[in-house]
Design an enzyme around this catalytic site. Structure first.
Site, PDB file in Angstrom:
ATOM      1  N   GLU A  50       0.860  -1.394   0.276  1.00 25.29           N
ATOM      2  CA  GLU A  50       0.095   0.092   0.018  1.00 25.29           C
ATOM      3  C   GLU A  50       0.883   1.159   0.241  1.00 25.29           C
ATOM      4  O   GLU A  50       2.091   1.499   0.978  1.00 25.29           O
ATOM      5  CB  GLU A  50      -0.700  -0.137   1.283  1.00 25.29           C
ATOM      6  CG  GLU A  50      -1.916   1.014   1.329  1.00 25.29           C
ATOM      7  CD  GLU A  50      -2.555   1.120   2.428  1.00 25.29           C
ATOM      8  OE1 GLU A  50      -3.565   2.198   2.012  1.00 25.29           O
ATOM      9  OE2 GLU A  50      -2.481   0.179   3.545  1.00 25.29           O
ATOM     10  N   ARG A 274       5.342 -12.534   9.876  1.00 24.74           N
ATOM     11  CA  ARG A 274       5.685 -11.554  10.218  1.00 24.74           C
ATOM     12  C   ARG A 274       6.968 -11.188  10.072  1.00 24.74           C
ATOM     13  O   ARG A 274       7.017 -11.541  11.496  1.00 24.74           O
ATOM     14  CB  ARG A 274       4.858 -10.264  10.239  1.00 24.74           C
ATOM     15  CG  ARG A 274       4.313  -9.053  10.101  1.00 24.74           C
ATOM     16  CD  ARG A 274       3.639  -8.194  10.637  1.00 24.74           C
ATOM     17  NE  ARG A 274       3.477  -6.490  10.373  1.00 24.74           N
ATOM     18  CZ  ARG A 274       3.186  -6.146   9.471  1.00 24.74           C
ATOM     19  NH1 ARG A 274       2.203  -7.174   8.573  1.00 24.74           N
ATOM     20  NH2 ARG A 274       2.573  -5.010   8.787  1.00 24.74           N
ATOM     21  N   LYS A 284       4.506   1.498   9.196  1.00 28.52           N
ATOM     22  CA  LYS A 284       4.764   1.804   7.975  1.00 28.52           C
ATOM     23  C   LYS A 284       3.310   3.732   9.188  1.00 28.52           C
ATOM     24  O   LYS A 284       3.991   4.420   9.166  1.00 28.52           O
ATOM     25  CB  LYS A 284       3.850   2.317   7.218  1.00 28.52           C
ATOM     26  CG  LYS A 284       4.653   1.445   5.984  1.00 28.52           C
ATOM     27  CD  LYS A 284       3.922   1.446   4.816  1.00 28.52           C
ATOM     28  CE  LYS A 284       3.464  -0.163   4.741  1.00 28.52           C
ATOM     29  NZ  LYS A 284       2.229  -0.026   3.182  1.00 28.52           N
TER      30      LYS A 284
HETATM   31  P1  ATP Z   1       2.766  -1.813   7.930  1.00 25.68           P
HETATM   32  O1  ATP Z   1       1.855  -2.731   9.371  1.00 25.68           O
HETATM   33  O2  ATP Z   1       4.204  -1.772   7.716  1.00 25.68           O
HETATM   34  O3  ATP Z   1       2.017  -0.438   7.372  1.00 25.68           O
HETATM   35  P2  ATP Z   1       1.503  -3.631   5.979  1.00 25.68           P
HETATM   36  O4  ATP Z   1       1.219  -4.967   6.050  1.00 25.68           O
HETATM   37  O5  ATP Z   1       0.467  -2.846   6.010  1.00 25.68           O
HETATM   38  O6  ATP Z   1       2.679  -3.183   7.082  1.00 25.68           O
HETATM   39  P3  ATP Z   1       1.629  -3.673   2.833  1.00 25.68           P
HETATM   40  O7  ATP Z   1       2.143  -2.135   2.215  1.00 25.68           O
HETATM   41  O8  ATP Z   1      -0.216  -3.707   3.093  1.00 25.68           O
HETATM   42  O9  ATP Z   1       2.237  -3.390   4.742  1.00 25.68           O
HETATM   43  O10 ATP Z   1       2.528  -4.973   2.252  1.00 25.68           O
HETATM   44  C1  ATP Z   1       2.820  -4.986   1.551  1.00 25.68           C
HETATM   45  C2  ATP Z   1       3.626  -6.897   1.688  1.00 25.68           C
HETATM   46  O11 ATP Z   1       4.289  -7.370   2.551  1.00 25.68           O
HETATM   47  C3  ATP Z   1       2.244  -7.645   2.254  1.00 25.68           C
HETATM   48  O12 ATP Z   1       2.288  -8.656   1.635  1.00 25.68           O
HETATM   49  C4  ATP Z   1       2.545  -7.336   3.610  1.00 25.68           C
HETATM   50  O13 ATP Z   1       2.026  -9.188   4.256  1.00 25.68           O
HETATM   51  C5  ATP Z   1       3.925  -7.931   3.807  1.00 25.68           C
HETATM   52  N1  ATP Z   1       4.423  -7.551   5.348  1.00 25.68           N
HETATM   53  C6  ATP Z   1       4.565  -5.952   5.285  1.00 25.68           C
HETATM   54  N2  ATP Z   1       5.079  -6.284   6.572  1.00 25.68           N
HETATM   55  C7  ATP Z   1       5.685  -7.228   6.653  1.00 25.68           C
HETATM   56  C8  ATP Z   1       6.775  -7.931   7.635  1.00 25.68           C
HETATM   57  N3  ATP Z   1       6.490  -7.182   8.839  1.00 25.68           N
HETATM   58  N4  ATP Z   1       7.588  -8.706   7.799  1.00 25.68           N
HETATM   59  C9  ATP Z   1       6.739  -9.448   6.350  1.00 25.68           C
HETATM   60  N5  ATP Z   1       6.407  -8.937   4.986  1.00 25.68           N
HETATM   61  C10 ATP Z   1       5.700  -8.228   5.888  1.00 25.68           C
HETATM   62 MG    MG Z   2      -0.651  -1.295   5.678  1.00 26.43          MG
END
Ligand code: ATP
Ligand code: MG
Length: 575
Positions: A50, A274, A284
């Protein structure tokens, strides 16, 4: 110290010599699907960020899995921006994400946006209404929440659930046309308010939001929720294996439900753990708070766990990829030691970073028996790990700087560096013996006087006498001045989320995470060092030239100090 994830074998087993990555359960699933010819031998993945912030080291794990596994099986990977939330998404983030994926060493096949599919998603929503599987609900967000029930109690059906199909079609169309204010109505899937899985209790598919979108502008005032966009986007792109983190496990039945109702390509979602790191926050949203509150200098502050931050700090993509390969994937969330990540950057930089000498906190040394105007060019090895890196000349003269720490007027027990009457080796230079010191008005030693032994050029002792210590130095006349930024963990607590009542996570910020050394003295070979170049300053650590560097006023970031706590942990057998 140990990695607290019980499902990962300790000690860390890095990528093998031949470069074969560790086995993991996702790879096993793909192999099985290939065996059964489930997707006609095709392996296609996607990385779906995102664009609401910069990527962090957690995303690096997802990227390495998505791209790495597809590459391994001759497939491809799409980069897809999940831009269903117009209020938080920005072009700056879209650009930074592309830069970071490239930097990690990966190239996508298709570059897509969930917003590319808004028309298709709208059609599918209409289709679901037509087959009686979706309805417009007038309940408020709060009411919807109350009606949802809990893990132990079933939900309650909305009074609008049984609207006629015609009425639903009309209302949804009018939602799209902008006739209703934000939040007044939503479109929901009609599934099962008594389902044990909360995701299946008539989830919201569309909401009204009169907001400008970074790509579609003002075309839409209704936006699909992530849950109605993600699975279908995978289908549209014919993604075979859709990897995501464990929190989406309970959403999988919903994605499969949409796929079945719509009769579209059945992508398979696979969840993995994760990445969490000690002393680090990987979210983020939280990182954005730090940026907005000015608690760090920006998304690329070298203390940030963002890819742009650790890149600026001096991390290499290879180090990150090796780290990710080594932690593997599991089905249980755990926490990895930050020291383990640092181990991988040391291991990589040890092979490739040229060695130089630099003094962070200079103490003047005068070699009384060395001629005033003499300068000798000493041979110094650029990298003992890499014979092809060759040697360089380092000027030696009568007045040098050494590290303040490398001198003690009254040496404590076990201190073998310079002190009155003691002899040390100057790396690549001579053996020198301290004869006396000069102090300032407050009694601090400001100058150390020594004599050198001309027979010890290069640091050898023809008579075989031993000195216990070798210290680094620079020639005062030749040294360049530099700013050096030393970093410590951004948070002082191993778990930055562990807070007292009334505090928020910023209470755990480490007040001394940044130390600026304004007048370090570095060997003159660094005069033309360019932003991004990495070096080992002997005995001090690995350093990287900061992009704020200007000719004549270089700035270096310490990537990591030399002491490897993780290697010690490994030696002790992971305990
Ligand atoms: P954040 O909470 O930091 O915003 P998010 O999961 O909302 O992370 P996205 O932009 O949706 O962030 O993530 C893109 C991809 O990265 C998704 O498939 C998500 O599952 C993966 N991802 C995000 N954070 C992690 C993490 N800490 N470890 C492994 N994969 C991750
Ligand atoms: Mg997110």
């Amino acid at each position: 110290m140990n990695r607290s994830n019980p499902n990962v074998d300790a000690p860390a087993a890095p990528v093998t010599e031949a470069g074969t990555p560790q086995s993991n359960f996702i790879r096993d699933i793909i192999r099985e699907d290939l065996k059964t010819n489930k997707y006609s031998g095709r392996v296609w993945t996607r990385f779906p960020p995102e664009p609401n912030g910069y990527l962090h080291i957690g995303h690096a794990k997802a990227i390495c899995l998505d791209f790495g596994l597809a590459d391994e099986f001759g497939g491809g990977t799409n980069l897809r921006f999940d831009d269903t939330n117009p209020e938080k998404e920005e072009t700056e983030y879209v650009e930074s994400i592309q830069r970071d994926v490239h930097w990690l060493g990966f190239q996508w096949e298709g570059l897509y946006y969930a917003s590319d599919y808004f028309d298709q998603l709208y059609e599918w929503a209409v289709k679901l209404i037509k087959i009686g599987k979706a309805y417009v609900d007038d309940l408020t967000a709060e009411e919807i929440r109350q009606y949802r029930g809990t893990l132990t109690e079933p939900g309650k059906e909305s009074p609008y659930r049984n609207r006629l199909i015609e009425e639903n079609l009309d209302l949804f169309e009018r939602m799209r046309k902008g006739e209703f204010p934000d939040g007044s109505r939503v479109l929901r899937a009609k599934i099962d308010m008594a389902s044990p899985n909360l995701s299946m209790r008539d989830p919201v598919m569309y909401r009204i939001l009169h907001a400008e979108h970074h790509r579609t502008g003002n075309k839409w005032c209704i936006y699909p929720l992530y849950d109605f966009a993600h699975g279908q986007s995978d289908s549209i792109e014919k993604i075979t294996h859709s990897m995501c983190t464990l929190e989406f496990e309970s959403h999988r039945p919903l994605y499969n439900w949409f796929i079945e109702q719509l009769g579209i390509f059945p992508s398979r979602q696979i969840e993995f753990d994760r990445l969490n790191l000690t002393y680090t926050l990987l979210s983020k949203r939280r990182l954005l708070q730090l940026v907005e509150a000015g608690r760090v200098s920006g998304w690329d502050d070298p203390r940030m766990p963002t890819l742009s931050g650790i890149r600026r700090r001096g991390y290499t993509p290879e180090a990150i990829r090796n780290f990710v390969a080594s932690i593997g994937v599991t089905k249980t969330n755990g926490t990895i030691e930050l020291a383990m990540l640092e181990h991988f950057v040391r291991e990589d930089l040890n092979k490739r970073a040229p060695r130089v000498m630099g003094v962070l906190r200079p103490l003047k040394v005068v070699i009384d028996n060395y001629p005033e105007d003499k300068v000798e060019q000493m041979d110094a090895v650029n990298n003992p790990e890499d014979p092809t890196a060759g040697t360089r000349k380092v000027p030696f003269s009568r007045v040098l700087y050494i590290e303040q720490d490398d001198f003690r007027e009254i040496p404590p027990k076990g201190y073998f560096r310079l002190s009155p009457g003691k002899e040390v080796r100057l790396r690549y230079g001579y053996l020198v013996t301290c004869t006396n010191v000069v102090k300032n008005a407050s009694g601090e030693v400001v100058e150390v006087h020594c004599t050198y032994d001309p027979a010890t050029r290069g640091g050898n002792t023809p008579d075989g006498r031993k000195v216990k210590s070798t210290i680094h130095w620079v020639s005062a006349e030749h040294a360049i001045d530099a700013e050096v930024r030393l970093y410590d963990n951004l948070f002082s607590k191993e778990d930055p989320n562990e807070i007292e009542d009334g505090q928020d996570f910023t209470a755990n910020l480490n007040p001394s995470s940044l130390e600026v050394v304004s007048h370090a003295k570095l060997e003159s070979s660094l005069t033309n060092a360019k932003a991004g170049q990495r070096f080992q300053f002997e005995r001090l650590g690995y350093f990287c030239v900061d992009p704020e560097t200007k000719p004549g006023s270089p700035i270096f970031n310490r990537t990591v100090a030399l002491k490897d706590t993780w290697a010690k942990v490994e030696k002790r057998g992971g305990k």
